[in-house]
Design a protein around this motif. Structure first.
Motif, PDB file in Angstrom:
ATOM      1  N   GLY A 271       0.795  -1.234   0.000  1.00  0.00           N
ATOM      2  CA  GLY A 271       0.000   0.000   0.000  1.00  0.00           C
ATOM      3  C   GLY A 271       0.819   1.272   0.000  1.00  0.00           C
ATOM      4  N   GLU A 272       0.256   2.295   0.643  1.00  0.00           N
ATOM      5  CA  GLU A 272       0.831   3.636   0.704  1.00  0.00           C
ATOM      6  C   GLU A 272       2.341   3.580   0.978  1.00  0.00           C
ATOM      7  OE1 GLU A 272      -0.261   6.505   0.030  1.00  0.00           O
ATOM      8  OE2 GLU A 272       1.115   7.837   1.072  1.00  0.00           O
ATOM      9  N   ALA A 275       4.227   1.596  -3.352  1.00  0.00           N
ATOM     10  CA  ALA A 275       3.813   1.358  -4.740  1.00  0.00           C
ATOM     11  C   ALA A 275       5.051   1.013  -5.568  1.00  0.00           C
ATOM     12  CB  ALA A 275       3.127   2.605  -5.286  1.00  0.00           C
ATOM     13  N   THR A 719      -9.250   2.550  -0.803  1.00  0.00           N
ATOM     14  CA  THR A 719      -8.078   2.781   0.039  1.00  0.00           C
ATOM     15  C   THR A 719      -7.281   1.489   0.210  1.00  0.00           C
ATOM     16  OG1 THR A 719      -7.378   3.349   2.282  1.00  0.00           O
ATOM     17  CG2 THR A 719      -9.549   2.402   2.085  1.00  0.00           C
ATOM     18  N   ASP A 720      -6.013   1.640   0.644  1.00  0.00           N
ATOM     19  CA  ASP A 720      -5.211   0.449   0.969  1.00  0.00           C
ATOM     20  C   ASP A 720      -5.549  -0.069   2.365  1.00  0.00           C
ATOM     21  OD1 ASP A 720      -4.074   2.646   2.295  1.00  0.00           O
ATOM     22  OD2 ASP A 720      -2.053   1.821   2.209  1.00  0.00           O
ATOM     23  N   GLN A 773      -1.050  10.973  -5.783  1.00  0.00           N
ATOM     24  CA  GLN A 773      -0.608   9.567  -5.725  1.00  0.00           C
ATOM     25  C   GLN A 773      -0.975   8.912  -4.384  1.00  0.00           C
ATOM     26  OE1 GLN A 773       0.521   8.385  -8.509  1.00  0.00           O
ATOM     27  NE2 GLN A 773       0.540  10.451  -9.395  1.00  0.00           N
ATOM     28  N   ASP A 774      -1.843   9.544  -3.634  1.00  0.00           N
ATOM     29  CA  ASP A 774      -2.216   9.023  -2.312  1.00  0.00           C
ATOM     30  C   ASP A 774      -2.986   7.700  -2.450  1.00  0.00           C
ATOM     31  OD1 ASP A 774      -3.078   8.639   0.282  1.00  0.00           O
ATOM     32  OD2 ASP A 774      -3.909  10.647   0.541  1.00  0.00           O
ATOM     33  N   LEU A 775      -2.467   6.641  -1.858  1.00  0.00           N
ATOM     34  CA  LEU A 775      -3.193   5.358  -1.874  1.00  0.00           C
ATOM     35  C   LEU A 775      -4.016   5.183  -0.601  1.00  0.00           C
ATOM     36  CD1 LEU A 775      -0.455   2.867  -3.163  1.00  0.00           C
ATOM     37  CD2 LEU A 775      -2.205   4.062  -4.469  1.00  0.00           C
ATOM     38  N   ARG A 776      -3.723   6.007   0.399  1.00  0.00           N
ATOM     39  CA  ARG A 776      -4.390   5.864   1.692  1.00  0.00           C
ATOM     40  C   ARG A 776      -5.786   6.503   1.641  1.00  0.00           C
ATOM     41  NH1 ARG A 776      -1.951   4.318   6.370  1.00  0.00           N
ATOM     42  NH2 ARG A 776      -1.313   2.739   4.873  1.00  0.00           N
ATOM     43  N   PRO A 778      -7.506   8.186  -1.192  1.00  0.00           N
ATOM     44  CA  PRO A 778      -7.386   8.590  -2.588  1.00  0.00           C
ATOM     45  C   PRO A 778      -8.025   9.952  -2.850  1.00  0.00           C
ATOM     46  CG  PRO A 778      -7.843   6.272  -2.442  1.00  0.00           C
ATOM     47  CD  PRO A 778      -7.987   6.822  -1.051  1.00  0.00           C
TER      48      PRO A 778
END
Ligand SMILES: CC(=O)N[C@@H](C)C(=O)N[C@@H](C)C(=O)O
Length: 830
Positions: A271-272, A275, A719-720, A773-776, A778
């Protein structure tokens, strides 16, 4: 001819001939930093928005020749605000350029008198948009019990391209690792005191980048300094390849142009922040030959990290101890999430003693891996005592078992088998147990973000570590046999203290406050012989944290205090810990008479804490005229497990009410102006901010959010950490309810807990800072909310950082964020 003009305030509307004016609101243009696009020779199209029309008169009064001479300003600025923008940006640069110490090491000097310290320092490089890293060394001599002398090297040395460095246990060698930026090999260098001794290039077919993330990361020299164990990305898995004949058997070289590689199977990541990172795996390098071996026998499903060598026992094989995180059932986001189960494992190191009595590496037959901590759900930061008798580690079992992403830690001990015979049923001893609710003045529990690489005093059983204690970071000494814990940083200090390294039985630390830049302190045990517990802290002058006179003078005109805020509705509290007061850090000008505008600052997590340490961005905001109310609402780290666990299930209500209580508290005390209150928060702090402007719409004149959680029902699918959405919104049973396929009922529940459910009440103009680029959290969460505000006529402005992740901490992005936060709030606090 296209031209963009930004205009200052003007007062009447007349006509424009030959020019067209298109008005746009945020995200491209937002009032009053109104930008008007003039296009010739089409007609004038103007939406009559009263607030903006004043600005138009400038254009209307101008003829085209004059318009050409108007200065071009960046989008969002006009001449009135440009001055302020310029002066604030200069001040923010002065704050930004203050250095920070990341790590320090001590070496005994050759003469045997005194010691040498090496400090790894970083400083943002705005122009290059990178962190500049450098080393500064100092000789230390203790001149008397009241005096220590640090003789600093005249200049620091920049460490360009260095990802990691690790001195050997004796201090005679230094490993330097340079990770490649592309598919090139990793570079390993072994330095002696005078020169580069060895250099090895480790190709991508052996492993990828060495982990330098502060979590999976681990580098450990063995005791005779011939081998180093470390964590690096596994080599790329082979992928099917094709040429003009279809599928091609066997591997192809990357650069062949008559064939192509397919994508192969997708692999889950952590995850965050992770990547594109391949699975962390264990390797050992022989520093004489440069031969690298992957450690065998570790299950494919295990990601490994934090490796250390087990003590060498004559006549037995050498073991490595490492942390393993299982990918079953899948990898969920791990950054900031201590609730991922993990265990300590021991595995035989891939080495043998050759006939020439020289260690070398050998690919061992599959060796067995022993799980040393089967009976506990979490074990990390392994650390052997100097005599090798104890294996200490930290456990986040409270976090794993409850599902809260972070919670109170415990310190654990395993008595290491002297004969080297390992077993998985080894007894685990609780050295510092989880504290549910502490008596006043007692340890509120352990909250550690790292261990030193050598945390031991000379008695071999006392560890020195830093931990959060309410809103402060403090330094603790822990006797790992008796479990006795002492707060060794001054108990009457509201500053935050962080241990950097030990110099024998002395402690080198930094301490700081919201209005004091960090300073180095040297801690000495006052009376060792009498087993006294007193520590004396000496000041160390250093060139590291130098800042401009302007910054110093601004900081010295400010003050701070830590407020104890009583909980409202104590009768609703299910535990004693939840009914205890929480804290807020209040920073203001010494002249504050209660009229200064206020920024309410809210941390994320929610199980994190705002410490009383120096923060450049907060110091900048207070320097430009705001008081700060930094609230550690219930659920924050550092206040015991009961207070922390009172929040899951009650997000959006208990935390919101705590913040409102803290605001009322400072208003009642005459510290803040109720008509100039703004609010700022990131992530869960952004969740709180957007809840507050929805639930208490008349309280706030403006808001700013960084990657805010605005809609849990949409976040949960992208989200991750979908499990976080369940645990925080359902509470203790959220962990078991969590599914990858939320039901309609779940989605309704998540929606009802979200700030978006209060959107119709919001009035506060809101600034959004979003990392694309936020995966936490988005970016769609913040974007949806900002569009919904705009649809309702609420002023918004969005700044999107295309290359930033959740933290938005790349130097230029961090700079632009806080400059705009300052400007945004100024507009509404006049
Ligand atoms: C666990 C976690 O990442 N939660 C996010 C919603 C959050 O609030 N993140 C914190 C760490 C932050 O401050 O960004």
């Amino acid at each position: 001819m296209n031209r963009t003009l930004a205009l200052a305030s003007f007062h009447s509307v007349s006509t424009i001939s030959n020019w067209s004016v298109t008005l746009a609101t945020a995200p491209r243009l937002s009032p009053p930093f109104l930008s008007i696009q003039l296009r010739r020779p089409s007609l004038f199209h103007l939406t009559p928005i009263s607030h903006y029309t004043k600005k138009l008169s400038a254009v209307l009064a101008m003829d085209s020749s004059k318009a050409c001479s108007v200065k071009e300003l960046p989008v969002g600025l006009d001449e009135a605000t440009e001055e302020e923008y310029a002066s604030q940006s200069k001040l923010l640069q002065e704050f930004t350029s203050i250095s920070s110490i990341d790590k320090a090491w001590i070496f005994k000097s050759d003469s045997g008198i005194g010691s040498q310290a090496m400090f790894s320092i970083s400083q943002p490089n705005l122009l290059a948009n990178k962190k500049r890293k450098f080393m500064l060394s100092s000789s230390i001599s203790k001149e008397s019990i009241n005096n220590v002398n640090f003789q600093w090297a005249p200049f620091p040395i920049e460490m360009t391209g260095v990802s990691l460095f690790a001195p050997s246990p004796s201090g005679s060698k230094l490993l330097v690792i340079r990770n490649p930026e592309n598919e090139s090999p990793s570079q390993f260098e072994i330095w002696s005191s005078s020169q580069l001794e060895k250099e090895f290039m480790i190709s991508q077919s052996v492993h990828g980048s060495v982990y330098a993330d502060g979590w999976f990361e681990g580098i450990s020299w063995n005791s005779d300094e011939s081998l180093i164990a470390y964590v690096a990305e596994e080599p790329s898995p082979s992928k099917p390849s094709f040429d003009d004949q279809g599928y091609r058997k066997g591997a192809i070289k990357d650069k062949e142009c008559s064939s192509w590689k397919a994508q192969g199977d997708w692999e889950e990541e952590w995850g965050e922040c992770y990547a594109g990172k391949r699975q962390p795996a264990l390797f050992v390098i022989n520093v004489n030959s440069g031969k690298v071996e992957a450690v065998k026998g570790i299950a494919k499903s295990l990601s490994v990290g934090q490796v250390v060598w087990a003590p060498q026992v004559e006549g037995t094989e050498q073991y490595l101890v490492f942390v393993g995180w299982s990918a079953d059932p899948r990898k969920l986001g791990i950054k900031y999430c201590y609730n991922r189960p993990c265990a300590l494992y021991a595995v035989k190191a891939p080495l043998y003693k050759s006939e020439a009595a020289e260690f070398d590496l050998k690919s061992t037959e599959e060796s067995t891996v022993v799980n040393l901590t089967q009976s506990i759900s979490s074990a990390f930061f392994p650390q052997f005592s100097p005599d090798g008798k104890f294996l200490m580690f930290l456990s986040a079992k409270a976090s794993v078992d409850s599902g809260a992403h972070s919670a109170t830690d415990s310190l654990q001990r395993i008595d290491w088998p002297t004969g080297g015979k390992l077993c998985s049923s080894t007894k685990i001893i609780d050295v510092i147990p989880i504290v549910n609710c502490a008596e006043d003045g007692h340890l509120p529990g352990l909250y550690c973000s790292s261990f030193l690489s050598k945390p031991w005093l000379s008695d071999g059983c006392t560890m020195i570590l830093s931990s959060y204690w309410h809103s402060c970071e403090v330094i603790l000494s822990v006797n790992v046999i008796s479990g006795k814990v002492l707060r060794i940083s001054p108990a009457d200090s509201d500053f935050s203290w962080n241990v950097l390294t030990l110099d024998g039985d002395n402690v080198i630390a930094v301490c700081s406050s919201p209005i004091d830049v960090p300073q180095i302190k040297y801690g000495c045990l006052v009376d060792k012989a009498n087993n006294s517990t007193g520590w004396r802290w000496l000041n160390v002058s250093s060139p590291i944290f130098r800042c401009s006179e302007k910054v110093m003078s601004l900081l010295s005109s400010h003050q701070f205090s830590i407020l104890q805020i009583p909980v409202k509705d104590v009768s609703d509290c299910l535990t004693k810990g939840a009914a205890k007061p929480f804290e807020a850090i209040f920073v203001s000008s010494k002249k504050n008479d209660g009229t200064d505008p206020l920024i309410v600052m809210l941390h994320g997590g929610p199980h994190s804490v705002s410490l009383s340490s120096f923060s450049k961005s907060s110091a900048f905001l207070s320097s430009i005229g705001y008081s700060l109310l930094i609230v550690n609402y219930r659920g924050s780290l550092g206040f015991g497990e009961e207070a922390l666990q009172s929040l899951p299930g009650k997000i959006g209500s208990q935390d919101v009410n705590d913040v409102l209580t803290a605001i009322d508290y400072v208003i009642e005390k005459g510290l803040a102006n109720p008509s100039k209150i703004t609010v700022l928060g990131g992530s869960h702090g952004g969740f709180l901010t957007t809840h507050l402007i929805g639930q208490a719409p008349d309280k706030f004149v403006a808001a700013a959010v960084r990657n805010p959680v605005c809609n849990l029902s949409s976040m949960v699918g992208i989200t991750d950490i979908p499990d976080w959405c369940y645990v925080e919104s359902y509470g203790s049973n959220g962990k078991s309810i969590y599914t990858e396929a939320p039901s309609a009922e779940h989605l309704t529940h998540l929606y009802n807990k979200s700030p978006i459910s209060h959107i119709s009440k919001v009035k506060a103009p809101t600034l959004f800072l979003l990392g694309a680029q936020d995966l936490r959290v988005p970016v769609s969460n913040g974007l949806q909310y900002s569009r919904a505000l705009k649809e309702r006529g609420v002023e918004t402005k969005v700044i999107m950082f295309p290359n930033d992740i959740h933290a938005i901490e790349r130097p230029q992005s961090d700079f632009e964020s806080f400059l705009n936060i300052g400007m945004w709030f100024k507009r509404y606090c006049q």
